[in-house]
Design a protein around this motif. Structure first.
Motif, PDB file in Angstrom:
ATOM      1  N   THR A  92       0.830  -1.200   0.000  1.00 39.76           N
ATOM      2  CA  THR A  92       0.000   0.000   0.000  1.00 39.76           C
ATOM      3  C   THR A  92       0.868   1.254   0.000  1.00 39.76           C
ATOM      4  O   THR A  92       0.563   2.234  -0.698  1.00 39.76           O
ATOM      5  CB  THR A  92      -0.953  -0.006   1.200  1.00 39.76           C
TER       6      THR A  92
ATOM      7  N   GLN B 140       2.036   1.793  -3.434  1.00 38.42           N
ATOM      8  CA  GLN B 140       0.964   2.368  -4.233  1.00 38.42           C
ATOM      9  C   GLN B 140       0.793   3.857  -3.934  1.00 38.42           C
ATOM     10  O   GLN B 140       0.613   4.666  -4.847  1.00 38.42           O
ATOM     11  CB  GLN B 140      -0.347   1.634  -3.943  1.00 38.42           C
TER      12      GLN B 140
ATOM     13  N   TYR C  84      -5.590  -3.653  -2.420  1.00 35.74           N
ATOM     14  CA  TYR C  84      -4.496  -2.972  -1.715  1.00 35.74           C
ATOM     15  C   TYR C  84      -5.014  -2.474  -0.376  1.00 35.74           C
ATOM     16  O   TYR C  84      -5.512  -1.360  -0.251  1.00 35.74           O
ATOM     17  CB  TYR C  84      -3.936  -1.819  -2.550  1.00 35.74           C
TER      18      TYR C  84
ATOM     19  N   HIS D 254      -8.140   0.548  -2.945  1.00 35.35           N
ATOM     20  CA  HIS D 254      -7.205   0.807  -1.859  1.00 35.35           C
ATOM     21  C   HIS D 254      -7.959   1.075  -0.564  1.00 35.35           C
ATOM     22  O   HIS D 254      -9.135   1.429  -0.571  1.00 35.35           O
ATOM     23  CB  HIS D 254      -6.330   2.020  -2.195  1.00 35.35           C
TER      24      HIS D 254
END
Length: 544
Positions: free
Chosen positions: A279, A282, A455, A482
């Protein structure tokens, strides 16, 4: 330690919920069993005397009395604080949807009202939504190892923020948690043994019976997925519908049901360190792919933004900005990744402030819900009592440094955060008296819907796959996006599938993937649209 996002700075007194409770003479279910499968005596279901939580509140509150130990129902009783929002569609009510907000340690009487609007509209119309503070937590009979708020604050100040860095801080950190265990053992050692997830699942069945539902309709997020899996295997015939969102691998959490000393911590077994690292990558990639107007920490490209982040972390190790140390910054980032909007934008702004040598502005607190005590004492010991009693973790504090280095080698900074989240268990005095550690595949009356986000900084997508495999009859619905939970990082597509499932039992087709409505660092379009991502039923991707 609060696995689903720390909540600090709460008051030290739990409020008394404004409701009077008595017991009826109805017994719960046929032969309810304790964790080892032996039948328990019949237990009277609590009577819930609902009253408005506060004058003018749309939420009703009640208090339920339940046995501390279901094996001895005539022994000590404890209280559960319960909250309800009635179905909004008159004449269309189907029953009750029970909600657990995660944790362990999430107070449902606070978090359900805060997040009520996140539930699908059709679900709010058809179901009363009920939540509760689990035993040991918040406004229920709570684990509290300090005599005053000042004493709790002094203990918290005795250890470094985030996680320890260096031998001196590691020693202080371990000593603080050893002291916490000693305090808890002195205050109420009996309660520590009866706050397990299995005990919580039995409470949930009591509440189901108290509202008159013949079977359970349930929505659990994060830790609430493990609670749901436990309920489904203790009371498989009572399952009407269950949504389990952001899932724990039950085998990893329980160390595969083994009583042998574990080689790793529960959170590392779950893969939270790798999930948070993915994460973070990302976050930096998407931040660097947009402008500083959208992401304040952007350096113009993903690589430049990653380099900027690593330079900042190196600088903070040597020169903190006020109270913002390297460890505090990493831990704040991990918890800030849970809710994409506004969490990711806020964290980017905070990192940019630190880059410029300024302390970040504090994030605004969510509005207080209209309940008797919107800020109950939620000391770290409450989550720890469930966590350490339920899940095996290394009992030697000295083992954590080696685990930290191994985790950091594969997950970087976030591995350090997640390793030290479990050190409280090294000297914890209570072990669950009646835990449930499997099996997880008992056939349920109806299938279960599992939701996993690709994520997720806390519960990796692999956990949703594992939960789907372990349960006897479950369907995986993927949220391509996410953040921690699809409930709090919404997708209209996910909500549409959840509504159909909860209302009429229709599961999404196997392999269904939905998109998140609003990806990170995007802004809403006028009239409620989104810049990218869609998320409506037309955006379902089959077969992924």
């Amino acid at each position: 330690m609060h696995i689903s996002g720390p909540i600090a700075g709460r008051r030290s007194c739990a409020a008394v919920v404004a409701a009077v409770v008595a017991c009826s003479t109805v017994s719960v279910g046929p032969n309810p069993a304790v964790a080892d499968g032996t039948p328990t005596p019949s237990v009277p279901a609590p009577k819930l005397d609902w009253r408005p939580c506060v004058q003018g509140s749309p939420f009703d509150c009640a208090t339920a009395k339940v046995p501390l130990d279901y094996r001895t129902p005539r022994g000590r009783t404890i209280e559960l604080a319960v909250v309800k929002r009635k179905a909004t569609g008159p004449g269309r009510r189907m029953g009750t949807l029970f909600f657990n907000p995660g944790g362990p340690g999430g107070p449902g009487t606070v978090q359900m009202p805060q997040n009520y609007e996140s539930f699908p509209r059709e679900v709010r119309e058809r179901f009363d939504i009920v939540s509760w503070d689990p035993r040991g937590i918040g406004n229920s009979t709570a684990v509290n190892c300090f005599a005053s708020a000042e004493e709790a604050a002094a203990w918290n100040a005795s250890k470094p923020a985030g996680f320890p860095v260096g031998e001196q801080e590691r020693t202080a950190y371990a000593a603080a948690y050893k002291d916490l265990g000693r305090r808890c053992q002195q205050r109420d050692p009996e309660l520590l043994r009866y706050v397990s997830t299995a005990d919580n699942a039995r409470d949930l069945d009591q509440l189901r019976h108290a509202v008159g539902d013949p079977q359970l309709t349930y929505y659990g997020i994060s830790y609430g997925t493990f609670l749901g899996a436990t309920y489904a295997n203790l009371f498989p015939g009572n399952v009407r519908a269950m949504v389990l969102d952001s899932d724990w691998d039950p085998q990893a959490w329980t160390n595969h049901g083994s009583n042998e000393a574990p080689r790793s911590t529960a959170m590392l077994r779950l893969g939270s360190d790798r999930a948070a690292a993915e994460t973070l990558d990302q976050f930096l990639t998407l931040c660097g792919s947009t402008t500083a107007d959208r992401c304040a920490f952007s350096a113009g490209s993903p690589k430049a933004t990653r380099d900027k982040y690593h330079q900042l972390m190196k600088r903070l190790r040597e020169h903190p900005v006020g109270e913002w140390t390297y460890a505090r910054t990493v831990s704040d980032l991990v918890s800030g990744f849970y809710i994409v909007h506004p969490g990711w934008t806020d964290r980017a702004g905070g990192l940019q402030s630190l880059w410029q040598g300024r302390a970040p502005e504090p994030s605004p607190l969510p509005p207080a819900p209209a309940v008797p005590d919107p800020s109950p004492y939620l000391g770290e010991e409450q989550a720890s009592a469930v966590f350490c009693g339920d899940s095996p973790n290394p009992r030697d504090p000295a083992a954590y440094h080696a685990l930290e280095e191994a985790s950091a080698a594969r997950a970087g900074d976030t591995g350090r955060h997640w390793t030290w989240a479990a050190v409280v268990c090294a000297d914890w005095p209570g072990v669950a008296a009646n835990p449930y550690r499997g099996p997880w595949n008992k056939p349920t009356a109806h299938p279960i819907l599992v939701v996993g986000t690709t994520y997720d900084p806390s519960t990796p997508y692999s956990g949703a796959k594992a939960m789907t495999r372990e349960l006897a009859d479950a369907r995986l619905l993927t949220n391509s996006g996410h953040g921690h939970t699809a409930l709090l990082n919404p997708s209209r597509c996910i909500k549409a599938h959840e509504s159909r499932y909860l209302i009429d039992g229709t599961l999404p087709p196997a392999g269904t993937t939905c998109r998140q409505d609003m990806p990170p660092f995007t802004a809403p379009k006028p009239r409620g649209g989104v810049t990218t991502g869609g998320g409506g039923m037309a955006d379902i991707i089959q077969g992924r």
